[in-house]
Motif scaffolding. Structure first.
Motif, PDB file in Angstrom:
ATOM      1  N   GLN A 134     -22.451  73.395 -35.178  1.00  0.00           N
ATOM      2  CA  GLN A 134     -21.989  74.010 -33.935  1.00  0.00           C
ATOM      3  C   GLN A 134     -22.718  73.378 -32.764  1.00  0.00           C
ATOM      4  N   TYR A 135     -22.001  73.148 -31.681  1.00  0.00           N
ATOM      5  CA  TYR A 135     -22.588  72.581 -30.472  1.00  0.00           C
ATOM      6  C   TYR A 135     -23.653  73.523 -29.930  1.00  0.00           C
ATOM      7  N   ILE A 136     -24.839  72.976 -29.636  1.00  0.00           N
ATOM      8  CA  ILE A 136     -25.890  73.803 -29.035  1.00  0.00           C
ATOM      9  C   ILE A 136     -26.262  73.339 -27.641  1.00  0.00           C
ATOM     10  N   GLY A 137     -25.962  72.088 -27.297  1.00  0.00           N
ATOM     11  CA  GLY A 137     -26.274  71.672 -25.941  1.00  0.00           C
ATOM     12  C   GLY A 137     -26.345  70.170 -25.754  1.00  0.00           C
ATOM     13  N   THR A 138     -26.556  69.812 -24.487  1.00  0.00           N
ATOM     14  CA  THR A 138     -26.709  68.423 -24.075  1.00  0.00           C
ATOM     15  C   THR A 138     -28.069  68.288 -23.416  1.00  0.00           C
ATOM     16  N   ASP A 139     -28.881  67.391 -23.931  1.00  0.00           N
ATOM     17  CA  ASP A 139     -30.258  67.280 -23.427  1.00  0.00           C
ATOM     18  C   ASP A 139     -30.319  66.480 -22.117  1.00  0.00           C
ATOM     19  N   GLY A 140     -31.529  66.346 -21.592  1.00  0.00           N
ATOM     20  CA  GLY A 140     -31.739  65.665 -20.324  1.00  0.00           C
ATOM     21  C   GLY A 140     -31.393  64.194 -20.333  1.00  0.00           C
ATOM     22  N   ASP A 141     -31.307  63.573 -21.521  1.00  0.00           N
ATOM     23  CA  ASP A 141     -30.905  62.173 -21.643  1.00  0.00           C
ATOM     24  C   ASP A 141     -29.428  62.033 -21.997  1.00  0.00           C
ATOM     25  N   ASP A 142     -28.676  63.134 -21.893  1.00  0.00           N
ATOM     26  CA  ASP A 142     -27.228  63.173 -22.143  1.00  0.00           C
ATOM     27  C   ASP A 142     -26.845  63.021 -23.611  1.00  0.00           C
ATOM     28  N   ALA A 143     -27.776  63.284 -24.525  1.00  0.00           N
ATOM     29  CA  ALA A 143     -27.442  63.299 -25.950  1.00  0.00           C
ATOM     30  C   ALA A 143     -26.922  64.696 -26.303  1.00  0.00           C
ATOM     31  N   VAL A 144     -25.934  64.740 -27.174  1.00  0.00           N
ATOM     32  CA  VAL A 144     -25.289  65.989 -27.565  1.00  0.00           C
ATOM     33  C   VAL A 144     -25.886  66.442 -28.894  1.00  0.00           C
ATOM     34  N   HIS A 145     -26.261  67.733 -28.971  1.00  0.00           N
ATOM     35  CA  HIS A 145     -26.919  68.285 -30.158  1.00  0.00           C
ATOM     36  C   HIS A 145     -26.022  69.327 -30.823  1.00  0.00           C
ATOM     37  N   PHE A 146     -25.984  69.277 -32.151  1.00  0.00           N
ATOM     38  CA  PHE A 146     -25.253  70.241 -32.963  1.00  0.00           C
ATOM     39  C   PHE A 146     -26.222  70.812 -33.987  1.00  0.00           C
ATOM     40  N   TRP A 147     -26.043  72.085 -34.355  1.00  0.00           N
ATOM     41  CA  TRP A 147     -26.939  72.786 -35.260  1.00  0.00           C
ATOM     42  C   TRP A 147     -26.191  73.261 -36.491  1.00  0.00           C
ATOM     43  N   SER A 148     -26.776  73.022 -37.662  1.00  0.00           N
ATOM     44  CA  SER A 148     -26.261  73.558 -38.915  1.00  0.00           C
ATOM     45  C   SER A 148     -27.233  74.630 -39.392  1.00  0.00           C
ATOM     46  N   LEU A 149     -26.820  75.875 -39.302  1.00  0.00           N
ATOM     47  CA  LEU A 149     -27.651  76.978 -39.757  1.00  0.00           C
ATOM     48  C   LEU A 149     -27.861  76.900 -41.265  1.00  0.00           C
ATOM     49  N   TYR A 150     -26.794  76.615 -41.997  1.00  0.00           N
ATOM     50  CA  TYR A 150     -26.864  76.567 -43.453  1.00  0.00           C
ATOM     51  C   TYR A 150     -27.860  75.510 -43.927  1.00  0.00           C
ATOM     52  N   HIS A 151     -27.820  74.336 -43.334  1.00  0.00           N
ATOM     53  CA  HIS A 151     -28.685  73.232 -43.749  1.00  0.00           C
ATOM     54  C   HIS A 151     -29.996  73.163 -42.961  1.00  0.00           C
ATOM     55  N   GLN A 152     -30.129  74.026 -41.934  1.00  0.00           N
ATOM     56  CA  GLN A 152     -31.311  73.996 -41.073  1.00  0.00           C
ATOM     57  C   GLN A 152     -31.534  72.568 -40.568  1.00  0.00           C
ATOM     58  N   ALA A 153     -30.474  72.013 -39.964  1.00  0.00           N
ATOM     59  CA  ALA A 153     -30.501  70.619 -39.528  1.00  0.00           C
ATOM     60  C   ALA A 153     -29.834  70.472 -38.164  1.00  0.00           C
ATOM     61  N   VAL A 154     -30.263  69.433 -37.467  1.00  0.00           N
ATOM     62  CA  VAL A 154     -29.705  69.111 -36.161  1.00  0.00           C
ATOM     63  C   VAL A 154     -29.054  67.736 -36.238  1.00  0.00           C
ATOM     64  N   VAL A 155     -27.878  67.614 -35.633  1.00  0.00           N
ATOM     65  CA  VAL A 155     -27.209  66.330 -35.473  1.00  0.00           C
ATOM     66  C   VAL A 155     -27.293  65.994 -33.990  1.00  0.00           C
ATOM     67  N   VAL A 156     -27.809  64.797 -33.690  1.00  0.00           N
ATOM     68  CA  VAL A 156     -27.932  64.346 -32.308  1.00  0.00           C
ATOM     69  C   VAL A 156     -27.051  63.118 -32.138  1.00  0.00           C
ATOM     70  N   ILE A 157     -26.128  63.197 -31.163  1.00  0.00           N
ATOM     71  CA  ILE A 157     -25.228  62.076 -30.917  1.00  0.00           C
ATOM     72  C   ILE A 157     -25.488  61.560 -29.509  1.00  0.00           C
ATOM     73  N   ASP A 158     -25.874  60.292 -29.452  1.00  0.00           N
ATOM     74  CA  ASP A 158     -26.109  59.596 -28.200  1.00  0.00           C
ATOM     75  C   ASP A 158     -25.361  58.277 -28.332  1.00  0.00           C
ATOM     76  N   ASP A 159     -26.040  57.169 -28.224  1.00  0.00           N
ATOM     77  CA  ASP A 159     -25.387  55.884 -28.486  1.00  0.00           C
ATOM     78  C   ASP A 159     -25.114  55.733 -29.980  1.00  0.00           C
ATOM     79  N   GLU A 160     -25.850  56.451 -30.781  1.00  0.00           N
ATOM     80  CA  GLU A 160     -25.645  56.509 -32.222  1.00  0.00           C
ATOM     81  C   GLU A 160     -25.866  57.939 -32.676  1.00  0.00           C
TER      82      GLU A 160
END
Length: 97
Positions: free
Chosen positions: A21-47
């Motif tokens: 689930q989308y949780i936010g966009t950081d100060g460097d414009d990277a987009v963060h998603f959170w998986s509660l089940y896996h206790q993991a974060v996906v960060v999408i920027d240039d990669e």
């Protein structure tokens, strides 16, 4: 892979973690998603990068957001509130009003 279409980015994150689930966009414009089940974060920027909290010195999503803000500057958008999931739901409902 910059934030051009959040729905596309969310689809990419969900390919890794079905509940991402989308949780936010950081100060460097990277987009963060959170998986509660896996206790993991996906960060999408240039990669795309994934971080399972168990593999970091951080133990909660709140720790992650604070760490990210310290490293990347103030969040442009953050849907995580101090009230845990209830806070996230409340923030989302306020944004939709």
């Amino acid at each position: 892979m910059k934030k051009s279409d959040e729905n596309t980015l969310e689809s990419i994150a969900r390919e890794l973690y079905h509940d991402a689930q989308y949780i936010g966009t950081d100060g460097d414009d990277a987009v963060h998603f959170w998986s509660l089940y896996h206790q993991a974060v996906v960060v999408i920027d240039d990669e795309m990068e994934t971080y399972e909290l168990a593999d970091t010195p951080l133990s909660t999503l709140g720790d992650w957001t604070e760490h990210t803000e310290a490293k990347r500057g103030e969040w442009d958008e953050l849907l995580v509130a101090d009230g845990g999931m209830a806070g996230v739901i409340n923030t989302a409902m306020e944004a939709g009003a």
